[in-house]
Design a protein around this motif. Structure first.
Motif, PDB file in Angstrom:
ATOM      1  N   TRP A   1      20.403 -45.700   1.496  1.00 53.11           N
ATOM      2  CA  TRP A   1      19.534 -46.494   2.372  1.00 53.11           C
ATOM      3  C   TRP A   1      18.728 -45.629   3.340  1.00 53.11           C
ATOM      4  O   TRP A   1      17.626 -45.984   3.736  1.00 53.11           O
ATOM      5  CB  TRP A   1      20.346 -47.537   3.145  1.00 53.11           C
ATOM      6  CG  TRP A   1      21.333 -46.933   4.103  1.00 53.11           C
ATOM      7  CD1 TRP A   1      22.618 -46.581   3.826  1.00 53.11           C
ATOM      8  CD2 TRP A   1      21.118 -46.578   5.476  1.00 53.11           C
ATOM      9  NE1 TRP A   1      23.208 -46.030   4.931  1.00 53.11           N
ATOM     10  CE2 TRP A   1      22.328 -46.012   5.961  1.00 53.11           C
ATOM     11  CE3 TRP A   1      20.027 -46.685   6.344  1.00 53.11           C
ATOM     12  CZ2 TRP A   1      22.450 -45.551   7.278  1.00 53.11           C
ATOM     13  CZ3 TRP A   1      20.167 -46.225   7.649  1.00 53.11           C
ATOM     14  CH2 TRP A   1      21.354 -45.668   8.102  1.00 53.11           C
ATOM     15  N   LEU A   2      19.275 -44.461   3.724  1.00 51.71           N
ATOM     16  CA  LEU A   2      18.595 -43.645   4.736  1.00 51.71           C
ATOM     17  C   LEU A   2      17.199 -43.206   4.293  1.00 51.71           C
ATOM     18  O   LEU A   2      16.292 -43.089   5.118  1.00 51.71           O
ATOM     19  CB  LEU A   2      19.454 -42.409   5.076  1.00 51.71           C
ATOM     20  CG  LEU A   2      18.900 -41.508   6.192  1.00 51.71           C
ATOM     21  CD1 LEU A   2      18.820 -42.246   7.520  1.00 51.71           C
ATOM     22  CD2 LEU A   2      19.739 -40.252   6.349  1.00 51.71           C
TER      23      LEU A   2
ATOM     24  N   THR B   1      15.236 -44.927   2.287  1.00 50.17           N
ATOM     25  CA  THR B   1      14.389 -46.058   1.910  1.00 50.17           C
ATOM     26  C   THR B   1      13.684 -46.591   3.162  1.00 50.17           C
ATOM     27  O   THR B   1      14.037 -46.222   4.275  1.00 50.17           O
ATOM     28  CB  THR B   1      15.207 -47.198   1.276  1.00 50.17           C
ATOM     29  OG1 THR B   1      16.125 -47.705   2.246  1.00 50.17           O
ATOM     30  CG2 THR B   1      15.962 -46.709   0.045  1.00 50.17           C
ATOM     31  N   LEU B   2      12.713 -47.462   2.939  1.00 45.45           N
ATOM     32  CA  LEU B   2      11.940 -48.005   4.056  1.00 45.45           C
ATOM     33  C   LEU B   2      11.730 -49.502   3.871  1.00 45.45           C
ATOM     34  O   LEU B   2      11.295 -49.954   2.811  1.00 45.45           O
ATOM     35  CB  LEU B   2      10.578 -47.289   4.121  1.00 45.45           C
ATOM     36  CG  LEU B   2       9.722 -47.531   5.366  1.00 45.45           C
ATOM     37  CD1 LEU B   2      10.344 -46.896   6.599  1.00 45.45           C
ATOM     38  CD2 LEU B   2       8.316 -46.963   5.163  1.00 45.45           C
ATOM     39  N   GLY B   3      12.073 -50.274   4.918  1.00 45.63           N
ATOM     40  CA  GLY B   3      11.800 -51.706   4.870  1.00 45.63           C
ATOM     41  C   GLY B   3      13.015 -52.588   5.037  1.00 45.63           C
ATOM     42  O   GLY B   3      12.890 -53.762   5.332  1.00 45.63           O
ATOM     43  N   GLY B   4      14.229 -52.036   4.813  1.00 45.28           N
ATOM     44  CA  GLY B   4      15.447 -52.798   5.056  1.00 45.28           C
ATOM     45  C   GLY B   4      15.897 -53.669   3.898  1.00 45.28           C
ATOM     46  O   GLY B   4      17.076 -53.777   3.614  1.00 45.28           O
ATOM     47  N   TRP B   5      14.963 -54.383   3.265  1.00 44.06           N
ATOM     48  CA  TRP B   5      15.307 -55.185   2.081  1.00 44.06           C
ATOM     49  C   TRP B   5      14.052 -55.284   1.211  1.00 44.06           C
ATOM     50  O   TRP B   5      13.011 -54.709   1.548  1.00 44.06           O
ATOM     51  CB  TRP B   5      15.886 -56.551   2.464  1.00 44.06           C
ATOM     52  CG  TRP B   5      14.938 -57.535   3.093  1.00 44.06           C
ATOM     53  CD1 TRP B   5      14.246 -57.374   4.257  1.00 44.06           C
ATOM     54  CD2 TRP B   5      14.582 -58.840   2.587  1.00 44.06           C
ATOM     55  NE1 TRP B   5      13.497 -58.501   4.519  1.00 44.06           N
ATOM     56  CE2 TRP B   5      13.683 -59.414   3.521  1.00 44.06           C
ATOM     57  CE3 TRP B   5      14.951 -59.581   1.459  1.00 44.06           C
ATOM     58  CZ2 TRP B   5      13.142 -60.693   3.333  1.00 44.06           C
ATOM     59  CZ3 TRP B   5      14.406 -60.847   1.287  1.00 44.06           C
ATOM     60  CH2 TRP B   5      13.515 -61.401   2.227  1.00 44.06           C
ATOM     61  N   LEU B   6      14.171 -56.014   0.087  1.00 46.37           N
ATOM     62  CA  LEU B   6      13.082 -56.022  -0.892  1.00 46.37           C
ATOM     63  C   LEU B   6      11.733 -56.431  -0.286  1.00 46.37           C
ATOM     64  O   LEU B   6      10.727 -55.745  -0.475  1.00 46.37           O
ATOM     65  CB  LEU B   6      13.445 -56.941  -2.075  1.00 46.37           C
ATOM     66  CG  LEU B   6      12.388 -57.089  -3.157  1.00 46.37           C
ATOM     67  CD1 LEU B   6      11.980 -55.748  -3.748  1.00 46.37           C
ATOM     68  CD2 LEU B   6      12.884 -58.015  -4.268  1.00 46.37           C
ATOM     69  N   ALA B   7      11.714 -57.544   0.478  1.00 39.73           N
ATOM     70  CA  ALA B   7      10.439 -58.003   1.038  1.00 39.73           C
ATOM     71  C   ALA B   7       9.868 -56.981   2.019  1.00 39.73           C
ATOM     72  O   ALA B   7       8.657 -56.749   2.052  1.00 39.73           O
ATOM     73  CB  ALA B   7      10.614 -59.361   1.724  1.00 39.73           C
ATOM     74  N   GLY B   8      10.769 -56.351   2.809  1.00 41.92           N
ATOM     75  CA  GLY B   8      10.326 -55.327   3.759  1.00 41.92           C
ATOM     76  C   GLY B   8       9.754 -54.125   3.042  1.00 41.92           C
ATOM     77  O   GLY B   8       8.713 -53.578   3.425  1.00 41.92           O
TER      78      GLY B   8
END
Lengths: 202, 237
Positions: free
Chosen positions: A54-55, A57-64
């Motif tokens: 997760w570190l 990645t960007l956006g927190g979840w799919l939509a983000g």
């Protein structure tokens, strides 16, 4: 120094540095948000496949992740388009990319600095097709129906996804080699020429 | 400084730099989660306008029937398969229409049948080529006669799922209410008796178990189950 022309000895015009910085930031933003999207259904192995930590990645979840990815794609794509226009308009393409002179230098020159410079020109020219490939495969997945002719160039959906994903390790490998070479040439003058934001810093 | 000291010194700096980079990464990561909504408020209208501009009213190219990929189609639903009493099943069309309708499956199967082989694309990144058979939404709307102010169509499902579409996408020649999939009757898990199927929209726009079609002149505050949670509304392909 020739500050009046916007160019400094060993420096790059402000606009070239701007293209460079916008490209770095928007590209790494699209990579991180792309890896967030990837995690919804990993390209390799599907839902049971390997997920990205997760570190990075960007956006927190799919939509983000999608919000960031489809916002930054405009910044990235338009910046690259602007750079393309600039390169042709100023005729930089003639002497800024790899040419037969570099190939000859690699074959004949015994000057290590010239040889290293030639290698670096080969390396940084190679990023242009990679950047364009990222856009072409990305557009093919974003609008596969309206750009079906483009999407069909990359085979089936799985190969389209795989090629789009492969631009990430290619960019990372490129960044490693390019930054190493740029910092090594002329005691880092090339790196400084592109990275310093203010001409006066040079 | 001796060589050893220089080495020790440079490694100390690089460790400090490593922490700085990790800290910066964490900061960007947290900011990315906190800011995705405002970013979407800026980018989504632009992307939706772009997708609407690209949308053609012409049929999109289809695939040969031999290209179907049943094994790739993943079943997604938000609260499982609803139980539907087929004997009393009715599809209603209401709202901004001159002739509201209530149709039984037997009535629906009397309407002209359309079959298509298209790619189903999920927001999650996967896709599957599927054959869908059913009736065109445009034929249904021709019967119901939308009023001049009609601009949007809401779809309500037996499981509580809801969606809204732009009218241009609804009347696209490949937008179907399907009751057949890959040459067989539509399975319950894929949305039987009736579901939306279209090549021009992402999967979350294609409601399963559709029971109500409501034509409206404007978008309501509730625009769709996933859209209300943060997905893009247009979802065009």
């Amino acid at each position: 120094m020739g500050a009046t022309t916007g160019k400094l000895t060993g420096g790059q015009p402000t606009i070239a540095r701007l293209f460079h910085w916008v490209n770095i930031i928007s590209l790494f933003g699209t990579i991180a948000s792309g890896l967030q999207i990837y995690n919804a259904n990993p390209v390799f192995g599907g839902r049971e496949g390997i997920h990205i930590p997760w570190l990075i990645t960007l956006g927190g979840w799919l939509a983000g992740g999608r919000n960031w990815h489809f916002a930054l794609m405009w910044v990235y794509g338009l910046n690259l388009l602007g750079y393309g226009i600039y390169v042709f308009w100023t005729k930089r393409w003639r002497d800024r990319f790899v040419s037969d002179k570099d190939i000859k230098a690699l074959q004949a020159s015994s000057n290590p600095k010239r040889r290293q410079y030639a290698w670096h020109r080969i390396v940084y020219t190679s990023i242009i097709p990679i950047l364009i490939l990222a856009i072409a495969t990305g557009l093919s997945m974003y609008q596969p129906v309206q750009f079906y002719w483009l999407a069909s160039l990359f085979g089936d959906w799985q190969s389209l996804r795989t090629i789009h994903f492969m631009t990430v390790p290619l960019v990372l490998l490129y960044t490693l080699i390019h930054s190493t070479l740029a910092l090594g040439i002329g005691d880092g003058k090339i790196a400084t020429a592109f990275l310093k934001l203010k001409s006066s810093d040079l | 400084m001796s060589d050893k000291e220089i080495l020790a010194d440079s490694s100390r700096i690089s460790r400090r730099q490593l922490f700085q980079w990790a800290g910066a990464g964490l900061l960007v990561n947290v900011a990315g989660t906190l800011l995705y909504d405002p970013i979407g408020r800026i980018s989504m209208p632009i992307n939706e306008a772009f997708e609407a501009l690209l949308l053609s009213s012409q049929p999109t190219p289809e695939f040969p029937i031999t290209a179907i990929e049943p094994e790739r189609l993943i079943v997604n639903s938000f609260r499982g398969i609803p139980s539907i009493d087929l004997a009393n099943f009715q599809l209603t069309i209401s709202g901004e229409v001159d002739r509201p309708l209530a149709l039984k499956m037997a009535d629906i199967q009397q309407l002209p049948f359309t079959s298509m082989v298209i790619r189903q694309v999920c927001v999650e990144g996967w896709a599957a080529i599927v054959q869908w058979g059913g009736i065109r939404l445009r034929d249904l709307l021709t019967l119901a006669q939308p009023r001049s102010g009609a601009k949007y169509v809401y779809f309500k499902s037996a499981d509580g799922y809801y969606e809204s579409w732009d009218l241009a996408s609804v009347v696209h020649p490949q937008t179907l209410l399907a009751y057949q999939m890959n040459g067989k009757d539509l399975p319950a898990e894929n949305g039987a008796p009736l579901r939306l199927a279209a090549p021009i929209k992402l999967g979350y726009k294609q409601s399963k178990w559709v029971t109500e079609v409501v034509v409206t002149s404007q978008l309501l505050p509730k625009r769709g189950y996933w859209e209300d949670l943060g997905y893009e509304w247009f979802g065009g392909l």
